[in-house]
Enzyme design. Structure first.
Site, PDB file in Angstrom:
ATOM      1  N   LYS A 124      46.318 -72.104  -0.908  1.00 19.43           N
ATOM      2  CA  LYS A 124      46.250 -71.991  -2.214  1.00 19.43           C
ATOM      3  C   LYS A 124      46.793 -73.266  -2.741  1.00 19.43           C
ATOM      4  O   LYS A 124      47.694 -73.802  -2.358  1.00 19.43           O
ATOM      5  CB  LYS A 124      46.597 -70.592  -2.818  1.00 19.43           C
ATOM      6  N   ASP A 164      38.961 -71.766  -8.257  1.00 20.20           N
ATOM      7  CA  ASP A 164      39.682 -70.485  -8.467  1.00 20.20           C
ATOM      8  C   ASP A 164      39.692 -70.182  -9.789  1.00 20.20           C
ATOM      9  O   ASP A 164      38.969 -70.986 -10.691  1.00 20.20           O
ATOM     10  CB  ASP A 164      40.982 -70.456  -7.684  1.00 20.20           C
TER      11      ASP A 164
HETATM   12  N1  GLU Z   1      39.617 -69.001  -4.860  1.00 22.39           N
HETATM   13  C1  GLU Z   1      38.542 -68.281  -4.135  1.00 22.39           C
HETATM   14  C2  GLU Z   1      39.292 -67.210  -3.452  1.00 22.39           C
HETATM   15  O1  GLU Z   1      40.215 -66.670  -4.013  1.00 22.39           O
HETATM   16  C3  GLU Z   1      37.583 -69.066  -3.105  1.00 22.39           C
HETATM   17  C4  GLU Z   1      38.550 -69.848  -2.203  1.00 22.39           C
HETATM   18  C5  GLU Z   1      37.455 -70.893  -1.513  1.00 22.39           C
HETATM   19  O2  GLU Z   1      36.280 -70.915  -1.675  1.00 22.39           O
HETATM   20  O3  GLU Z   1      38.019 -71.609  -0.730  1.00 22.39           O
HETATM   21  O4  GLU Z   1      39.047 -66.805  -2.570  1.00 22.39           O
END
Ligand code: GLU
Length: 447
Positions: A124, A164
């Site tokens: 993240k 996100d």
């Molecule tokens: N931010 C999204 C999640 O919490 C997607 C992450 C992504 O597609 O890599 O899963």
């Protein structure tokens, strides 16, 4: 495994990182019983290793605003776990971003990605940059400055960021443009959530919301219920809420409330297609006000300041906005108003007290890491398309997404089914994700 001892150690080491500690505690409590049946996990200290991120990058991001003033923010990328694949996870731009928040999200992402059936590790990233009130040019300059540092840490077989909260297709576009310039490579595999004409998946913007509704359908089906005709409350009006509204409406449910940081919009007749389209305009405006919906559609929607979506009588609650957005008091209010199901779409959207209340009062509940996994799963499909230089139609991706969500639901049932036939989806999701990551870590030795 001694959950209390591990938690006590983490509390001393990371005081104040409450969201991260909350996420770790939930997982450890869920997996303890299964873990204790595997002495080889204990011997290799799997849990002690799993709760620490592999590495954390922190960097300064300096940019110039529209008034010509120099602004400085902090950027982060937390590469949490790469046991089953390259690091994968979103980037969050929000004023409240801290390393603790990103650590909890990276930890959760590791289990979520394991649930998708695809080979992706957990990560993240983000920044305390606040997109609210920023112009398009300011967003672009910030994204470029952010990528100026980040580009060295990422790559298609290394770490693949995505969107996100506060990061959607526009921001991914600006970041990709800068990456391409710095790396001097047209390397589509480095980010997901790209535009459909330059390597992106046409379904990605809607995928988290669509996947959440496919999971909800599965859960309701197992409980002998049908979503058609149900009243639904949704928090937020970003990409996730937009996809969830679109699919809920398509499946015959009535979305009677959406909310924002400023209050709730009640929509007694159910959300219309025009209103769903308008959510995109609201997001792009960076005003972050749900009241705009009631101003645009005064005959259909009514705004009340300071209230949450959980104050509106519904059958199903779908938190789609932010962590800890649904408290125990909200859960009580929902139940008092007749709600019988809550599928968490935001990461850790419900506070621990709310989850306990749902579970002990017979309200169907499923956690975000299972319900929202369709987003990152579709990112995984985008990675496959990029690596093999192919392009699937929206229909093809939707079918694969549907299949993945059915598989995630089945895994939750496999590991979470209780003696009385009900399913503890929290336990099921945590154990299913954990077993996969723990086994891979064990097989790859002490590293
Ligand atoms: N931010 C999204 C999640 O919490 C997607 C992450 C992504 O597609 O890599 O899963």
């Amino acid at each position: 495994m001694k959950t209390q001892e591990i938690m006590a150690r983490l509390q001393v080491k990371y005081p104040g990182e409450s969201e991260y500690l909350q996420a770790v505690q939930e997982v450890l409590e869920s997996v303890e019983e299964v873990y204790n049946r595997h002495p080889e996990f204990e011997k290799a200290k799997i849990v002690e290793r799993m709760v620490e991120p592999d590495r954390i990058f922190t960097f300064r991001v300096t940019w110039v605003d529209d008034k010509g003033e120099v602004q400085t923010n902090t950027g982060y990328r937390i590469q949490f776990n790469s046991a089953i694949g390259p690091y994968k996870g979103g980037i969050r731009f929000h004023k409240a971003v801290t390393p603790s928040m990103l650590k909890f999200l990276g930890f959760e992402q590791t289990f979520k990605n394991a649930l998708t059936t695809l080979p992706m590790g957990g990560a993240k990233g983000g920044s305390d940059f606040d997109p609210v009130g920023k112009s398009n040019d300011e967003i672009m300059r910030f994204c470029q400055a952010f990528m100026y540092e980040l580009w060295q840490c990422i790559g298609p077989d290394q770490d693949i960021p995505a969107g996100d909260v506060g990061v959607g297709g526009r921001e991914i576009g600006y970041m990709y443009g800068m990456y391409k310039k710095l790396a001097r490579q047209y390397n589509t595999g480095v980010l997901t959530g790209k535009g459909a004409t330059w390597g992106g998946s046409i379904l990605r913007p809607k995928a988290t919301g669509f996947g959440a509704l496919y999971f909800t359908q599965n859960l309701l089906h197992r409980a002998g219920k049908d979503i058609a005709g149900c009243k639904v409350a949704i928090s937020g009006f970003g990409n996730v809420a937009w996809g969830a509204c679109t699919k809920a409406k398509e499946l015959g449910a009535k979305v009677v409330a959406i909310s924002g940081p400023d209050g709730v919009c009640r929509i007694p007749g159910g959300i219309t297609s025009e209103m769903i389209d308008y959510m995109l305009v609201m997001r792009a405006s960076n005003r972050n006000k749900v009241e705009d919906m009631a101003v645009k559609f005064p005959e259909l929607a009514e705004f009340e300041a300071g209230k949450k979506a959980w104050s509106v009588p519904v059958d199903i609650a779908l938190p789609c906005a932010f962590q800890n957005e649904l408290s125990e008091d909200d859960a009580r209010e929902l139940k008092a108003n007749g709600c019988w199901c809550c599928c968490e779409v935001s990461n850790m959207g419900c506070q621990p007290g709310a989850i306990k209340f749902f579970q002990s009062n017979g309200i169907l509940f499923a956690p975000g890491k299972a319900v929202n996994a369709g987003g990152v799963a579709t990112s995984g499909l985008e990675m496959t398309q990029n690596a093999s230089h192919i392009s699937w139609s929206g229909k093809e991706v939707d079918e694969k997404l549907h299949f993945i969500m059915d598989s995630i639901h089945a895994a939750c049932v496999k590991y979470g089914e209780q003696p009385d036939g009900s399913v503890d989806y929290v336990k099921g999701a945590n154990i299913a994700g954990f077993m996969k990551v723990a086994t891979a870590m064990l097989e790859q030795g002490i590293i």
